[in-house]
Design a protein around this motif. Structure first.
Motif, PDB file in Angstrom:
ATOM      1  N   UNK A   1       0.295 -18.564  -6.756  1.00  0.00           N
ATOM      2  CA  UNK A   1       1.613 -19.051  -7.147  1.00  0.00           C
ATOM      3  C   UNK A   1       1.708 -20.565  -7.009  1.00  0.00           C
ATOM      4  N   UNK A   2       1.164 -21.067  -5.892  1.00  0.00           N
ATOM      5  CA  UNK A   2       1.225 -22.523  -5.693  1.00  0.00           C
ATOM      6  C   UNK A   2       0.413 -23.243  -6.744  1.00  0.00           C
ATOM      7  N   UNK A   3      -0.715 -22.622  -7.131  1.00  0.00           N
ATOM      8  CA  UNK A   3      -1.547 -23.242  -8.163  1.00  0.00           C
ATOM      9  C   UNK A   3      -0.819 -23.268  -9.511  1.00  0.00           C
ATOM     10  N   UNK A   4       0.113 -22.335  -9.691  1.00  0.00           N
ATOM     11  CA  UNK A   4       0.898 -22.299 -10.936  1.00  0.00           C
ATOM     12  C   UNK A   4       2.155 -23.155 -10.850  1.00  0.00           C
ATOM     13  N   UNK A   5       2.294 -23.900  -9.732  1.00  0.00           N
ATOM     14  CA  UNK A   5       3.424 -24.807  -9.627  1.00  0.00           C
ATOM     15  C   UNK A   5       4.637 -24.286  -8.882  1.00  0.00           C
ATOM     16  N   UNK A   6       4.526 -23.099  -8.284  1.00  0.00           N
ATOM     17  CA  UNK A   6       5.667 -22.567  -7.527  1.00  0.00           C
ATOM     18  C   UNK A   6       5.555 -22.949  -6.054  1.00  0.00           C
ATOM     19  N   UNK A   7       6.678 -23.055  -5.397  1.00  0.00           N
ATOM     20  CA  UNK A   7       6.702 -23.139  -3.939  1.00  0.00           C
ATOM     21  C   UNK A   7       6.854 -21.719  -3.419  1.00  0.00           C
ATOM     22  N   UNK A   8       6.249 -21.441  -2.277  1.00  0.00           N
ATOM     23  CA  UNK A   8       6.316 -20.073  -1.750  1.00  0.00           C
ATOM     24  C   UNK A   8       6.873 -20.017  -0.335  1.00  0.00           C
ATOM     25  N   UNK A   9       7.564 -18.935  -0.063  1.00  0.00           N
ATOM     26  CA  UNK A   9       7.913 -18.534   1.290  1.00  0.00           C
ATOM     27  C   UNK A   9       7.213 -17.203   1.497  1.00  0.00           C
ATOM     28  N   UNK A  10       6.892 -16.904   2.761  1.00  0.00           N
ATOM     29  CA  UNK A  10       6.176 -15.661   3.022  1.00  0.00           C
ATOM     30  C   UNK A  10       6.848 -14.864   4.109  1.00  0.00           C
ATOM     31  N   UNK A  11       6.778 -13.542   4.004  1.00  0.00           N
ATOM     32  CA  UNK A  11       7.272 -12.663   5.048  1.00  0.00           C
ATOM     33  C   UNK A  11       6.345 -11.453   5.110  1.00  0.00           C
ATOM     34  N   UNK A  12       6.028 -11.008   6.352  1.00  0.00           N
ATOM     35  CA  UNK A  12       5.127  -9.869   6.537  1.00  0.00           C
ATOM     36  C   UNK A  12       5.901  -8.568   6.742  1.00  0.00           C
ATOM     37  N   UNK A  13       7.223  -8.688   6.880  1.00  0.00           N
ATOM     38  CA  UNK A  13       8.029  -7.490   7.105  1.00  0.00           C
ATOM     39  C   UNK A  13       9.419  -7.669   6.499  1.00  0.00           C
TER      40      UNK A  13
ATOM     41  N   UNK B   1      11.713 -30.124  -9.984  1.00  0.00           N
ATOM     42  CA  UNK B   1      12.461 -29.006  -9.440  1.00  0.00           C
ATOM     43  C   UNK B   1      11.608 -27.756  -9.419  1.00  0.00           C
ATOM     44  N   UNK B   2      11.046 -27.455  -8.270  1.00  0.00           N
ATOM     45  CA  UNK B   2      10.161 -26.299  -8.157  1.00  0.00           C
ATOM     46  C   UNK B   2      10.930 -25.012  -7.979  1.00  0.00           C
ATOM     47  N   UNK B   3      10.421 -23.967  -8.566  1.00  0.00           N
ATOM     48  CA  UNK B   3      11.002 -22.658  -8.294  1.00  0.00           C
ATOM     49  C   UNK B   3      10.362 -22.082  -7.033  1.00  0.00           C
ATOM     50  N   UNK B   4      11.204 -21.457  -6.216  1.00  0.00           N
ATOM     51  CA  UNK B   4      10.738 -20.890  -4.963  1.00  0.00           C
ATOM     52  C   UNK B   4      10.593 -19.385  -5.057  1.00  0.00           C
ATOM     53  N   UNK B   5       9.434 -18.904  -4.635  1.00  0.00           N
ATOM     54  CA  UNK B   5       9.186 -17.467  -4.660  1.00  0.00           C
ATOM     55  C   UNK B   5       8.987 -16.966  -3.246  1.00  0.00           C
ATOM     56  N   UNK B   6       9.696 -15.917  -2.886  1.00  0.00           N
ATOM     57  CA  UNK B   6       9.496 -15.286  -1.582  1.00  0.00           C
ATOM     58  C   UNK B   6       8.574 -14.085  -1.759  1.00  0.00           C
ATOM     59  N   UNK B   7       7.480 -14.075  -0.979  1.00  0.00           N
ATOM     60  CA  UNK B   7       6.512 -12.969  -1.024  1.00  0.00           C
ATOM     61  C   UNK B   7       6.700 -12.107   0.208  1.00  0.00           C
ATOM     62  N   UNK B   8       7.046 -10.861   0.023  1.00  0.00           N
ATOM     63  CA  UNK B   8       7.208  -9.934   1.146  1.00  0.00           C
ATOM     64  C   UNK B   8       6.073  -8.911   1.077  1.00  0.00           C
ATOM     65  N   UNK B   9       5.061  -9.120   1.889  1.00  0.00           N
ATOM     66  CA  UNK B   9       3.828  -8.336   1.813  1.00  0.00           C
ATOM     67  C   UNK B   9       3.161  -8.333   3.189  1.00  0.00           C
ATOM     68  N   UNK B  10       2.910  -7.108   3.727  1.00  0.00           N
ATOM     69  CA  UNK B  10       2.337  -7.067   5.071  1.00  0.00           C
ATOM     70  C   UNK B  10       0.825  -7.339   5.112  1.00  0.00           C
ATOM     71  N   UNK B  11       0.136  -6.981   4.034  1.00  0.00           N
ATOM     72  CA  UNK B  11      -1.315  -7.242   4.001  1.00  0.00           C
ATOM     73  C   UNK B  11      -1.546  -8.745   3.839  1.00  0.00           C
ATOM     74  N   UNK B  12      -2.110  -9.342   4.897  1.00  0.00           N
ATOM     75  CA  UNK B  12      -2.252 -10.795   4.901  1.00  0.00           C
ATOM     76  C   UNK B  12      -3.129 -11.327   3.785  1.00  0.00           C
ATOM     77  N   UNK B  13      -4.242 -10.627   3.499  1.00  0.00           N
ATOM     78  CA  UNK B  13      -5.150 -11.101   2.459  1.00  0.00           C
ATOM     79  C   UNK B  13      -4.433 -11.169   1.104  1.00  0.00           C
ATOM     80  N   UNK B  14      -3.716 -10.096   0.785  1.00  0.00           N
ATOM     81  CA  UNK B  14      -2.975 -10.062  -0.477  1.00  0.00           C
ATOM     82  C   UNK B  14      -1.896 -11.138  -0.502  1.00  0.00           C
ATOM     83  N   UNK B  15      -1.192 -11.237   0.614  1.00  0.00           N
ATOM     84  CA  UNK B  15      -0.092 -12.208   0.703  1.00  0.00           C
ATOM     85  C   UNK B  15      -0.589 -13.635   0.477  1.00  0.00           C
ATOM     86  N   UNK B  16      -1.690 -13.957   1.145  1.00  0.00           N
ATOM     87  CA  UNK B  16      -2.216 -15.321   1.040  1.00  0.00           C
ATOM     88  C   UNK B  16      -2.797 -15.602  -0.347  1.00  0.00           C
ATOM     89  N   UNK B  17      -3.414 -14.581  -0.905  1.00  0.00           N
ATOM     90  CA  UNK B  17      -3.970 -14.773  -2.235  1.00  0.00           C
ATOM     91  C   UNK B  17      -2.849 -14.994  -3.258  1.00  0.00           C
TER      92      UNK B  17
END
Lengths: 227, 227
Positions: free
Chosen positions: A22-34, A1-17
């Motif tokens: 997070x994924x390396x720590x076992x979380x699933x991620x969703x992303x939004x730029x706005x 059962x993975x925990x899902x984290x939503x990242x809301x960050x417009x800077x793509x480099x920061x968002x992707x990093x």
DNA sequence: GTAATTTGTGACAAAACTGTCACCAAGATG
DNA sequence: CATCTTGGTGACAGTTTTGTCACAAATTAC
């Protein structure tokens, strides 16, 4: 059962990093730029926690938090504000407007992870662990369950309510009138002695597990659950 | 109703200043200069939040957090660690060991207050707001209460459980077998048709408030609560 | 020690709950 | 349209729950 984290960050480099970490720590991620993209995501998925930047291209992170907190379905999701705005009054504002935590950039990924885990621990743990316990008697009132030493105990509704009142008030003396008002309410008349009969019944139910002795009589006043 | 904050801090000047600031913000305060003093206080009072220093004269603040988290009565109290230890791995350790938040000295009192409020908002708000709602039907399962448009609804235990299952799964189709297993468990045999009879009874109870229509039949499968 | 007061207890009757069943109504299929 | 299947319904019987009461037991006060 993975925990899902939503990242809301417009800077793509920061968002992707962040997503990578997070994924390396076992979380699933969703992303939004706005902000709007985040709201659309939130119509389809329920993340376990949201990390929000302050400066978004279409709205402030503060406004996004406002909107989330007003939405009946997702209002309780933990939110960490992660932003370059380091002024004291920015922090106060972010926290007051609904963030659970506030971290300034550049932020340590390790610290962010630890904070994410702390918030998940509280939001998830509260639900999982919210039980009333006393000397091996465990009640999950929401699930209408009582377990004693790993065995389910079958109680009638009145006896269940009575035990719950005791478990909510361990080591506290409960006057008969208090018990009466609490179980039967102020608009129902029952004899005082009805309490005693129900206490007897509850004691009988607990007796099979040797737990009846914890319900103690205080003569002239009422009863208490005490060890 | 004042919120109570326990301050565990050996430096008297910091402790008193914190207590003064907190009282000015409307909080009541308890004080402890050591870990053992804090534990003694916690035997008598249940604060709404604890602020803990790391370096205490008799034990580390980390060990104190461990002990609090292991205590059945007070384990869920929010804890903010406030300390001069600013290293990344200290922060990670503090958060992992049970602190909800980590703030380094010297800390802004305004920020501390905002963080205290954010944590109280979550720990208190979770309890107050944790109800199941659908179209004017409100259930507090822990309190065993159902209100419809401000009026209490009286349900039998089976009907209560059935309504709860629906409210936990709004707009989701529940197959009869799913309902059977959920309400009666896998070890009790009842006729399939018993579900239909209880649905009838629940609908009758809801009918007085015109809420019966939300329980919808899906022929050949089961039922769903939908608008 | 006696009397008064309070609590414990078994029994009772009424009410409520529960699951089942037979029949009817509604929906689906050929 | 006729037939079959599924869901709705009222009624029933058995069980459980509930509140009360009278008597016994325990405690307290004089």
């Amino acid at each position: 059962m993975q925990n899902n984290i939503l990242i809301v960050e417009d800077d793509m480099a920061i968002r992707e990093m962040m997503a990578f970490s997070l994924r390396r720590e076992g979380f699933d991620t969703f992303k939004a730029a706005s902000g709007h993209e985040a709201l659309e995501q939130l119509n389809q998925v329920h993340p376990d926690l949201i990390v929000v930047d302050w400066g978004l291209p279409d709205m402030s992170g503060i406004d996004l938090i406002d909107m989330i907190r007003r939405d009946d379905v997702i209002k309780e999701v933990p939110i960490i504000m992660l932003t370059a705005r380091a002024e004291e009054n920015d922090k106060v504002k972010g926290l007051e407007r609904g963030a659970d935590d506030y971290l300034t950039k550049p932020a340590s990924m390790l610290e962010l992870m630890a904070r994410i885990r702390a918030h998940l621990r509280r939001s998830k743990g509260f639900e999982l662990n919210h039980k009333l316990e006393f000397q091996g008697i465990v009640m999950d009132a929401g699930a209408h369950e009582v377990m004693i030493d790993g065995e389910a105990l079958n109680l009638s509704l009145t006896e269940f309510k009575l035990l719950k009142l005791f478990l909510q008030n361990p080591n506290k003396l409960l006057a008969r009138e208090h018990i009466l008002n609490h179980i039967w309410g102020r608009n129902t008349f029952v004899e005082d002695r009805t309490v005693d009969v129900h206490i007897l019944r509850l004691r009988k139910a607990l007796k099979a597990h040797r737990k009846d002795k914890w319900i103690q009589t205080v003569r002239g006043v009422g009863y208490k659950l005490a060890s």
